[in-house]
Scaffold this active site. Sequence first.
Site, PDB file in Angstrom:
ATOM      1  N   LYS A 203       0.842  -1.197   0.000  1.00  0.00           N
ATOM      2  CA  LYS A 203       0.000   0.000   0.000  1.00  0.00           C
ATOM      3  C   LYS A 203       0.881   1.252   0.000  1.00  0.00           C
ATOM      4  CE  LYS A 203      -3.369   2.613   2.536  1.00  0.00           C
ATOM      5  NZ  LYS A 203      -4.339   2.732   3.617  1.00  0.00           N
ATOM      6  N   GLU A 209      10.893  -4.316   4.288  1.00  0.00           N
ATOM      7  CA  GLU A 209      11.064  -5.706   3.864  1.00  0.00           C
ATOM      8  C   GLU A 209      10.661  -5.881   2.404  1.00  0.00           C
ATOM      9  OE1 GLU A 209       9.524  -4.518   6.533  1.00  0.00           O
ATOM     10  OE2 GLU A 209       9.356  -5.997   8.144  1.00  0.00           O
ATOM     11  N   GLY A 263      -4.382  -1.797   4.810  1.00  0.00           N
ATOM     12  CA  GLY A 263      -3.531  -2.910   4.384  1.00  0.00           C
ATOM     13  C   GLY A 263      -4.150  -4.274   4.661  1.00  0.00           C
ATOM     14  N   ARG A 264      -4.698  -4.454   5.864  1.00  0.00           N
ATOM     15  CA  ARG A 264      -5.252  -5.778   6.219  1.00  0.00           C
ATOM     16  C   ARG A 264      -6.630  -6.019   5.605  1.00  0.00           C
ATOM     17  NH1 ARG A 264      -4.187  -2.559  10.331  1.00  0.00           N
ATOM     18  NH2 ARG A 264      -5.841  -1.644  11.585  1.00  0.00           N
ATOM     19  N   GLU A 349      -4.155  -6.555  14.805  1.00  0.00           N
ATOM     20  CA  GLU A 349      -3.668  -5.244  14.360  1.00  0.00           C
ATOM     21  C   GLU A 349      -4.797  -4.214  14.446  1.00  0.00           C
ATOM     22  OE1 GLU A 349      -2.070  -4.341  10.238  1.00  0.00           O
ATOM     23  OE2 GLU A 349      -0.170  -4.512  11.277  1.00  0.00           O
ATOM     24  N   HIS A 380      -3.312 -33.179  17.974  1.00  0.00           N
ATOM     25  CA  HIS A 380      -2.152 -33.952  18.418  1.00  0.00           C
ATOM     26  C   HIS A 380      -1.030 -33.027  18.851  1.00  0.00           C
ATOM     27  CE1 HIS A 380      -4.083 -37.609  16.929  1.00  0.00           C
ATOM     28  NE2 HIS A 380      -4.569 -36.791  16.005  1.00  0.00           N
ATOM     29  N   LYS A 489       9.889  -0.416  13.948  1.00  0.00           N
ATOM     30  CA  LYS A 489      10.494  -0.082  12.645  1.00  0.00           C
ATOM     31  C   LYS A 489      11.530   1.027  12.841  1.00  0.00           C
ATOM     32  CE  LYS A 489       6.237  -0.839   9.942  1.00  0.00           C
ATOM     33  NZ  LYS A 489       5.251  -0.223   9.072  1.00  0.00           N
TER      34      LYS A 489
HETATM   35  O1  F6P Z   1       3.518  -2.822   9.617  1.00  0.00           O
HETATM   36  C1  F6P Z   1       2.165  -3.071   9.526  1.00  0.00           C
HETATM   37  C2  F6P Z   1       1.655  -2.871   8.140  1.00  0.00           C
HETATM   38  O2  F6P Z   1       1.528  -1.514   7.903  1.00  0.00           O
HETATM   39  C3  F6P Z   1       0.329  -3.581   7.902  1.00  0.00           C
HETATM   40  O3  F6P Z   1      -0.748  -2.863   8.349  1.00  0.00           O
HETATM   41  C4  F6P Z   1       0.357  -3.794   6.435  1.00  0.00           C
HETATM   42  O4  F6P Z   1      -0.538  -4.788   6.034  1.00  0.00           O
HETATM   43  C5  F6P Z   1       1.808  -4.179   6.223  1.00  0.00           C
HETATM   44  O5  F6P Z   1       2.517  -3.396   7.154  1.00  0.00           O
HETATM   45  C6  F6P Z   1       2.338  -3.940   4.850  1.00  0.00           C
HETATM   46  O6  F6P Z   1       2.245  -2.597   4.492  1.00  0.00           O
HETATM   47  P1  F6P Z   1       2.370  -2.150   2.979  1.00  0.00           P
HETATM   48  O7  F6P Z   1       1.271  -2.782   2.229  1.00  0.00           O
HETATM   49  O8  F6P Z   1       2.283  -0.660   3.006  1.00  0.00           O
HETATM   50  O9  F6P Z   1       3.713  -2.609   2.485  1.00  0.00           O
END
Ligand code: F6P
Length: 523
Positions: A203, A209, A263-264, A349, A380, A489
């Site tokens: 987003k 990462e 994002g979620r 979240e 199990h 972060k």
């Molecule tokens: O660090 C949390 C977060 O912002 C989530 O809410 C989101 O889904 C994820 O990181 C990835 O964010 P982006 O889609 O901006 O890379």
Amino acid sequence: MPSFTSAPAWRSLLAHRDALAGTRLAELWSRDPERGSALTFGCAGLAFDFSKQRVTAETLQLLGALARERDLSAAVERLFTGERVNSTENRPALHMALRGDEHVSADGHDLLPEIQRNRERMRVVAEAVRDGHWKGATGERITHVLALGIGGSSLGPRLALEALRGDADGPEVRFVANIDAAEFDAAVAGLDPARTLAVVASKTFTTQETMENALAAREWLTMSLGPDALSRHFIAATANDSAALSFGVPECNVLPFGDWVGGRFSLWSSVGLPVAIGIGMTRFGELLAGAHAADLEFRSTPLERNVPALLGLIGVWNHDALAIATHAVLSYASRLESLPAYLQQLEMESNGKRVDRNGAPVDFPTGPVVWGGTGTPGQHAFHQWLHQGTDAAACDFIVVARPMGALTPHHEILLSHACAQSEALMMGLEAQDPHRACPGDRVSTTIVLPRLDARTLGALLAIYEHKVFVQATVWGTNPFDQFGVELGKTIAGRILPAVRGENAELHPATRHLLAVIRKLGQP
Ligand code: F6P
């Protein structure tokens, strides 16, 4: 609005809890053998059996009163009509608009044309990749997709592709979420860059990462295909077009979505492109349609039988009145293995909050720990804890009525175990030997999907999204921000130079830990 704990309906609920305290679930059943049908409700073709919860018709009535006192219906209207319900970030949360074709406006601006345009672009790309019209830089057909993204930009597409594996007739999709070189290496192992398409979902297009993995993918592609290959091998799904363009993604390969999609909650947007490539846009449309059906029911069904509302309210009852600290999601379907992780992000979240919408500290527990696993393997492993541990969890059993493979006897056994677990948790076992006795009286909801397909999956996920909103409305918190994740972060940004051997201001605890890591990392 004052805390829900001061609402008259909540005080009535606590009195009702105390009145019920000596009554075991088993007794509720013997008093009312019809409670199964009285406490089972349908939504978008799924059934929700709440009869193994510590609730009666009176509890539901009181929970309905609580929802009314918290103005739930008005909050739902504010959500659906594009008000800026995400108050801390001053924007609406309109992911539902992505799943239908109704006009929705934000700030007087109709979003539908933009939504339809973006969906159409996604369809064109997905179908071109699937039918081979989309060629790689050397004229080869795309056979693999590298889906790069983390959190909400990965968990939903991964879950959907796993769940709908039976419908996956397009290129194979491999996911890279973690900033762990082993994950990237494993994903590209055996892949031919000439036949691979990288889809970067982010987003913000700033997530460290994902950006690092995107750089690695760009390098991997251009090393073998040359710098001009990106137009045929690199796509961005993002709400930050300009960052994607600066990264070098050609404009025609940027599939946008609005910043009013969290994002979620972004599976329904262009973030779902890997799913559309894997199963086709028609099936992806069914996923949207299932979610849309749940949206319509959530918005229009009276509270007393409104499934997302009941799911949320019973969750509040379990957590805040009965003090059940954790919530276990138990999927009795291997293809729903990723569901607990998806719901963990969605719920924790969203509802892992400690202040209300005005920033005042809350004086009650908000979102519980969400965890879980797959049945029967979980039986199990951790189910021992569920049956005899000193803490209890509220469980959601997810059961699929129709077989998910050719072996009917397998499905019969699977179903018998799913039913047995919720019965065992409820009834327990009296035994002379205390090691064998199970306390029972442990609560669960069983959610039955008629079959595991795109439509039912879409409905299930949308119902959980609305559950999260209902709970946040009762608690008075904002489920759409996630500032807590920023602190780590920022600190990681400070530590990285030290990890690289450069000077950095470090907390003594971190300095110590890095020294330990360095020592063990010496060859
Ligand atoms: O660090 C949390 C977060 O912002 C989530 O809410 C989101 O889904 C994820 O990181 C990835 O964010 P982006 O889609 O901006 O890379």
